[in-house]
Motif scaffolding. Structure first.
Motif, PDB file in Angstrom:
ATOM      1  N   GLU A  24       0.827  -1.207   0.000  1.00 18.75           N
ATOM      2  CA  GLU A  24       0.000   0.000   0.000  1.00 18.75           C
ATOM      3  C   GLU A  24       0.863   1.260   0.000  1.00 18.75           C
ATOM      4  O   GLU A  24       0.616   2.199  -0.759  1.00 18.75           O
ATOM      5  CB  GLU A  24      -0.889  -0.023   1.241  1.00 18.75           C
ATOM      6  N   MET A  25       1.894   1.277   0.826  1.00 17.14           N
ATOM      7  CA  MET A  25       2.782   2.437   0.910  1.00 17.14           C
ATOM      8  C   MET A  25       3.602   2.596  -0.373  1.00 17.14           C
ATOM      9  O   MET A  25       3.863   3.712  -0.829  1.00 17.14           O
ATOM     10  CB  MET A  25       3.707   2.303   2.117  1.00 17.14           C
ATOM     11  N   LEU A  27       2.777   1.930  -3.395  1.00 13.96           N
ATOM     12  CA  LEU A  27       1.995   2.506  -4.490  1.00 13.96           C
ATOM     13  C   LEU A  27       1.871   4.028  -4.357  1.00 13.96           C
ATOM     14  O   LEU A  27       1.576   4.713  -5.336  1.00 13.96           O
ATOM     15  CB  LEU A  27       0.600   1.873  -4.531  1.00 13.96           C
ATOM     16  N   GLU A  28       2.100   4.540  -3.168  1.00 15.75           N
ATOM     17  CA  GLU A  28       1.970   5.976  -2.932  1.00 15.75           C
ATOM     18  C   GLU A  28       3.309   6.688  -2.831  1.00 15.75           C
ATOM     19  O   GLU A  28       3.396   7.890  -3.095  1.00 15.75           O
ATOM     20  CB  GLU A  28       1.181   6.212  -1.633  1.00 15.75           C
ATOM     21  N   LEU A  29       4.354   5.951  -2.463  1.00 15.77           N
ATOM     22  CA  LEU A  29       5.666   6.558  -2.235  1.00 15.77           C
ATOM     23  C   LEU A  29       6.734   5.841  -3.056  1.00 15.77           C
ATOM     24  O   LEU A  29       6.536   4.720  -3.516  1.00 15.77           O
ATOM     25  CB  LEU A  29       6.040   6.469  -0.749  1.00 15.77           C
ATOM     26  N   GLU A  30       7.866   6.512  -3.214  1.00 15.29           N
ATOM     27  CA  GLU A  30       9.010   5.865  -3.847  1.00 15.29           C
ATOM     28  C   GLU A  30       9.683   4.959  -2.825  1.00 15.29           C
ATOM     29  O   GLU A  30       9.604   5.182  -1.616  1.00 15.29           O
ATOM     30  CB  GLU A  30      10.003   6.917  -4.364  1.00 15.29           C
ATOM     31  N   GLN A  42       3.053   2.091  11.229  1.00 19.24           N
ATOM     32  CA  GLN A  42       1.743   1.883  10.607  1.00 19.24           C
ATOM     33  C   GLN A  42       1.088   0.592  11.113  1.00 19.24           C
ATOM     34  O   GLN A  42      -0.132   0.506  11.224  1.00 19.24           O
ATOM     35  CB  GLN A  42       1.888   1.830   9.092  1.00 19.24           C
ATOM     36  N   GLU A 180      10.037  13.988 -10.559  1.00 21.68           N
ATOM     37  CA  GLU A 180       8.859  14.842 -10.524  1.00 21.68           C
ATOM     38  C   GLU A 180       9.143  16.253 -11.030  1.00 21.68           C
ATOM     39  O   GLU A 180       8.309  16.850 -11.718  1.00 21.68           O
ATOM     40  CB  GLU A 180       8.298  14.907  -9.099  1.00 21.68           C
TER      41      GLU A 180
END
Length: 229
Positions: A24-25, A27-30, A42, A180
């Protein structure tokens, strides 16, 4: 703080929950932005307990990748059973359908696979890698056997092409992944042509590879089998 699970079943469930959180992490963070201490926090557990389950960050994410690969093999098996492989064209269509499904529906697998050789396999401990790879190899052989039932392709063909596919996916992913700040500059200046289309790059490159493989290996082999000079 969560207590350490003691029974094998409870340990397996806790390991699964840890991998779920890591995925899960991711997919949101590098990858570089994720710390084991963040995952432990977490999960509501101490760093020490987390390291009981996974010795290193690389071991954790390599395990997540292997889990995703098992899901991929299960899906590939399902697809083959629906459409038996009776010709190289059948095999080609199977691979392209499965590859595009991966690209469109499983960003976790694609992102993890692109880091496998450069990060995970380079740094993961030997015991973790050996155990995981032995299990995957057995599962892979089962899928290959089903694909090769009608002898349209050989096991060697399947394994070699799947290895090439992984390299193609990784190369295209790395080429399409920009920092980015660079992406922002591209958008701001209307320079969309400088940004690669990962999906299209993978599709075209894999099709080109399969065509080359067929012409360079399958056609000559067929000619030899028929006894032509």
């Amino acid at each position: 703080m969560a207590k350490r699970a003691m029974t094998p079943e409870a340990k397996a469930l806790k390991a699964k929950a840890i991998m779920d959180k890591a995925a899960e992490m991711f997919l949101e963070l590098e990858y570089e932005q994720i710390k084991m201490s963040d995952i432990a926090k977490q999960m509501g557990m101490s760093n020490g307990i987390l390291f009981v389950y996974f010795k290193t960050k690389e071991a954790l994410f390599f395990s997540v990748l292997c889990r995703e690969y098992v899901k991929r093999l299960d899906r590939l098996t399902e697809m083959v059973l629906q459409t038996p492989i009776r010709s190289f064209e059948d095999f080609r269509m199977l691979l392209m359908d499965e590859l595009m499904e991966l690209v469109d529906e499983n960003p976790l697998y694609v992102k993890l696979e692109s880091m496998r050789t450069a990060v995970f396999e380079k740094n993961v401990d030997a015991e973790t890698m050996l155990n995981q790879k032995l299990d995957l190899y057995k599962r892979m052989l089962d899928v290959v056997t089903i694909i090769c039932e009608f002898e349209a392709v050989t096991p060697e063909d399947v394994i070699e092409i799947l290895q090439a596919e992984a390299s193609i996916m990784t190369g295209c992913k790395l080429t399409a992944t920009l920092p980015e700040d660079v992406v922002e500059i591209i958008k701001k200046n209307g320079m969309d042509g400088f940004q690669r289309d990962f999906r299209e790059d993978v599709r075209k490159t894999m099709l080109s590879y399969l065509d080359g493989y067929y012409n360079n290996f399958m056609v000559p082999r067929s000619t030899e089998e028929k006894g032509y000079d």
